[in-house]
Structure formats: C-alpha cells, structure tokens
Scaffold this active site. Structure first.
Site, PDB file in Angstrom:
ATOM      1  N   TYR A   1       0.819  -1.220   0.000  1.00 14.21           N
ATOM      2  CA  TYR A   1       0.000   0.000   0.000  1.00 14.21           C
ATOM      3  C   TYR A   1       0.846   1.260   0.000  1.00 14.21           C
ATOM      4  O   TYR A   1       0.403   2.328  -0.437  1.00 14.21           O
ATOM      5  CB  TYR A   1      -0.915  -0.008   1.222  1.00 14.21           C
TER       6      TYR A   1
ATOM      7  N   ASP B   1      11.270  12.575   4.124  1.00 18.18           N
ATOM      8  CA  ASP B   1      10.441  11.378   4.085  1.00 18.18           C
ATOM      9  C   ASP B   1       9.280  11.647   3.145  1.00 18.18           C
ATOM     10  O   ASP B   1       8.783  12.770   3.070  1.00 18.18           O
ATOM     11  CB  ASP B   1       9.884  11.050   5.468  1.00 18.18           C
ATOM     12  N   VAL B   2       8.805  10.612   2.449  1.00 18.02           N
ATOM     13  CA  VAL B   2       7.717  10.832   1.498  1.00 18.02           C
ATOM     14  C   VAL B   2       6.368  10.344   2.004  1.00 18.02           C
ATOM     15  O   VAL B   2       5.385  10.403   1.271  1.00 18.02           O
ATOM     16  CB  VAL B   2       8.020  10.199   0.118  1.00 18.02           C
ATOM     17  N   ASP B   3       6.284   9.891   3.251  1.00 21.65           N
ATOM     18  CA  ASP B   3       4.960   9.598   3.812  1.00 21.65           C
ATOM     19  C   ASP B   3       4.369  10.901   4.352  1.00 21.65           C
ATOM     20  O   ASP B   3       3.902  10.985   5.483  1.00 21.65           O
ATOM     21  CB  ASP B   3       5.026   8.512   4.891  1.00 21.65           C
TER      22      ASP B   3
ATOM     23  N   ALA C   1       7.904  18.793  15.161  1.00 19.17           N
ATOM     24  CA  ALA C   1       6.605  19.357  15.509  1.00 19.17           C
ATOM     25  C   ALA C   1       6.123  18.950  16.897  1.00 19.17           C
ATOM     26  O   ALA C   1       5.403  19.701  17.551  1.00 19.17           O
ATOM     27  CB  ALA C   1       5.567  18.940  14.463  1.00 19.17           C
TER      28      ALA C   1
ATOM     29  N   GLU D   1      18.050   9.465  13.006  1.00 17.21           N
ATOM     30  CA  GLU D   1      17.611  10.720  13.620  1.00 17.21           C
ATOM     31  C   GLU D   1      18.436  11.051  14.857  1.00 17.21           C
ATOM     32  O   GLU D   1      18.729  12.217  15.130  1.00 17.21           O
ATOM     33  CB  GLU D   1      16.138  10.654  13.977  1.00 17.21           C
TER      34      GLU D   1
END
Length: 286
Positions: free
Chosen positions: A61, A147-149, A170, A237
């Site tokens: 998905y 990130d591409v999500d 955030a 990270e």
C-alpha cells in the site's frame, strides 16, 4: 509516547540557481515487499505517531505515499523551478506514473535491498553521501532530504534554502528540553547528555557540501555503533541530532514545514506547508 513515525520512505532534494532536483527513495517499501507480512490490528485502526511498524505491515500500500507526495509536490514544492525527481528503489517497476509539469522529470535508480526498516533508515546516509559525490555536486548547489509519507498542502519554496537547514520537530518544539528523546546510551556515537532543540530527520538540507558532511558523519557514527554492537535509540535521527548539536544549522525551519494534524490547539501555527500522511492499518492489510 514518542509522536513520530520514522522513515517509511525518503526523498533527497537538490537545488541549484534556478534548478531544483529532488531525489526520492522507496527503500522501506521495496525491502519489505518481499516478506508480505500481515498487520494484526483490527480493521480501521490507524497507526498513531509513536508506533513502531517494523516488519509487521503489508507495505504494498505504501506505493500510494510516493504518488501522493509527488503529486502534491508538483503543486506546492518549489513552484516555477526546474525539477528532476531521482527515485531510488530495488523495484523500479513499482514507481507510479505521475503527470509532471513543464521542466519536470523523474530519474529512477536501483539500490540494494535491506531486510529491516531500521537498516534502510540508517543506510540512506551512505546513499545520500555517495549520490552527492557522483551526481549532485556537479549539478546543484543545495540538497534536501525528506520522508515521502507526507503531503504538501501549501507553498514550500526557496525561503527554506540555507547553508545548513534543520527541521524543528513538531512534537517537541514547545516542550522542555528534558523531554527530548536524544540517545542517552554512552556507548553510542549518537549519545547526547544535553541539547538545545530536537530536530526531525524527516527533513534536512543545505548546500551539497554541508549535506554531504552531515551524511558522512552520521554514517560513520552508525557504522561505529554497529562495530560496537550498539544501535542508537532513533537510528539516523539520533545521529542527526548529535551532528546538529556539534555543527549548528544556519537555518531552522518552523514546524509548519513538517506538521502533524494530530497536534491540536496550536494557534501559533497558521500556515502548515507539509503534513504527515495518515497511516491506516485496514488499508495495509492483504
């Protein structure tokens, strides 16, 4: 609870004078597709920020993340500039077709498969450094990794450029330093006793020289940890935060540049530009 879902997919973005060249990678999608693991949560349950997905999902998905990221980038990311998307994947046939605007194109590059998403997340630093050396340094002045999500929802433009750019996380920007999730293991190269801000590895960038130094430094720390049989708390990270503690960024982006809609009642955030995509377990099931 940690409010962050780490690197499901990533992108490397490069910008020169009048030229913008992003690089996107499907590392986690690609490496986990072969296992076809199933999710065990009830249908309709969302993955909340802070969940460890590891190898427990059917990640076919996740192709949708790249498509949504690219489609929204075409609307909002560096508008008016020439853009080339470099896609890194071990399954080039899985890259979706996107309707691109004038002066926009995609280049697909095949990369090595890794078993664990943690390894993919950490090894991207080596890939970033290598691609900068072989391609980007000859073509571009600035580099970004994302990130591409995530989905662009408003203009993300040249105001974000800088020599060394970090993204304020955030979920930590308004919290006490005592709550920052630095790596506290003295055996790790990412170990931090204290710091000033907590940075999100979903976005970082700057001139190609600075990003290459960052990636090489983080990769060296990661490999040293591996030799010592240590793994940093939040993987790449953690190493990125250690690097920015020593080598201060010249520009820190507002959380608006990488926002989560799970965060409520933040009146100071008027103009989100990039938001985290929702993760639905029901849609990740076979």
């Amino acid at each position: 609870m940690r409010k962050c879902v780490r690197c499901i997919t990533s992108c490397l973005l490069c910008i020169s004078i009048g030229v913008f060249i992003p690089f996107f990678s499907l590392w986690v999608i690609s490496s986990l597709e072969g296992t076809k693991r199933r999710c065990t949560l009830p249908p309709g349950t969302k993955i909340r920020s802070g969940s460890h997905i590891d190898n427990s999902l059917d990640l076919w998905y996740l192709d949708a993340y790249l498509k949504n990221f690219l489609t929204s980038a075409e609307k909002h990311f560096m508008p008016g500039l020439r853009v080339v998307y470099y896609v890194f994947t071990d399954s080039p046939e899985r890259v979706p077709e996107i309707q691109l605007g004038p002066q926009r194109s995609i280049v697909i590059m095949k990369v090595e498969k890794h078993r664990r998403w943690q390894d993919i997340s950490m090894m991207r630093m080596k890939t970033i450094a290598n691609v900068i050396e072989s391609h980007i340094r000859h073509q571009a002045q600035y580099v970004f990794c994302m990130d591409v999500d995530q989905i662009f929802v408003s203009r993300w433009g040249s105001e974000a450029l800088g020599e060394s750019v970090a993204q304020m996380h955030a979920f930590f920007y308004d919290r006490s330093r005592l709550s920052f999730t630095y790596d506290r293991n003295p055996k790790s190269m990412a170990y931090m006793e204290r710091g000033d801000l907590y940075y999100h590895a979903a976005i970082f960038g700057g001139t190609w020289e600075n990003v290459q130094r960052l990636a090489e430094s983080c990769y060296l720390g990661i490999m040293t940890d591996k030799q010592n049989q240590v793994e940093a708390l939040w993987h790449d990270e953690s190493h990125l935060n250690k690097y920015f503690w020593i080598m201060k960024p010249t520009k820190v982006l507002s959380p608006e540049y990488c926002w989560s809609e799970e965060i409520q009642n933040r009146s100071e955030m008027h103009f989100p530009r990039l938001i985290w995509a929702e993760k639905h377990y029901s849609e990740l099931r076979e």
